[in-house]
Scaffold this motif. Structure first.
Motif: not given
Length: 154
Positions: A101-102, A54, A57
């Motif tokens: 993605s975050t 991710k 992260d």
């Protein structure tokens, strides 16, 4: 540009097109309608395995850029398998990129440049395209990037 020339260009860039694989679910890897070829989403792979992670992260923007570039090479392999001659590419029309993605990660566009810049390196102006880059909560198999594209061919 002849087929020989495109292979010289790929070789100059240090690119060897991988062997294409079968789809992982109920779809085809490419479909053509008239002079447009639609390539299914390809997930990022590293050393033949899913490139999981991710962005924001476990992976950096630079990691994502490399994953998008690797995915672009896989897309070119599928396109070559479909066409038999990459010189039939009139232009890369559209690229859509999904970046695992975050919620706070905002560099999906920089990740996607890994693919966009590769297409321009290989095809020159024919590789410049319209594009969308999205941040998503998850991608199949935990992959960090998934990219699909539409290509105009002769």
């Amino acid at each position: 540009m002849s087929e020989h020339d495109i292979h010289i260009r790929l070789n100059d860039l240090g690119i060897t097109l991988p062997i294409t694989t079968a789809p992982a679910a109920a779809y085809v890897m490419s479909a053509q309608s008239s002079n447009l070829v639609y390539l299914s989403g390809h997930i990022a792979k590293k050393d033949g395995k899913v490139w999981a992670g991710k962005l924001g992260d476990t992976l950096s923007t630079e990691d994502g850029y490399a994953a998008a570039r690797a995915t672009a090479i896989d897309l070119l392999a599928t396109l070559y398998a479909h066409l038999g001659d990459l010189n039939r590419v009139v232009r890369i029309v559209k690229v859509m990129s999904l970046v695992n993605s975050t919620p706070s990660f905002t560099e999906q566009h920089l990740v996607t440049n890994g693919a966009s810049e590769l297409f321009a390196e290989v095809f020159g102006n024919r590789g410049k395209h319209a594009r969308s880059a999205f941040g998503v909560a998850q991608i199949p198999l935990g992959a960090c990037v998934e990219i699909e594209m539409t290509v105009e061919v002769s």
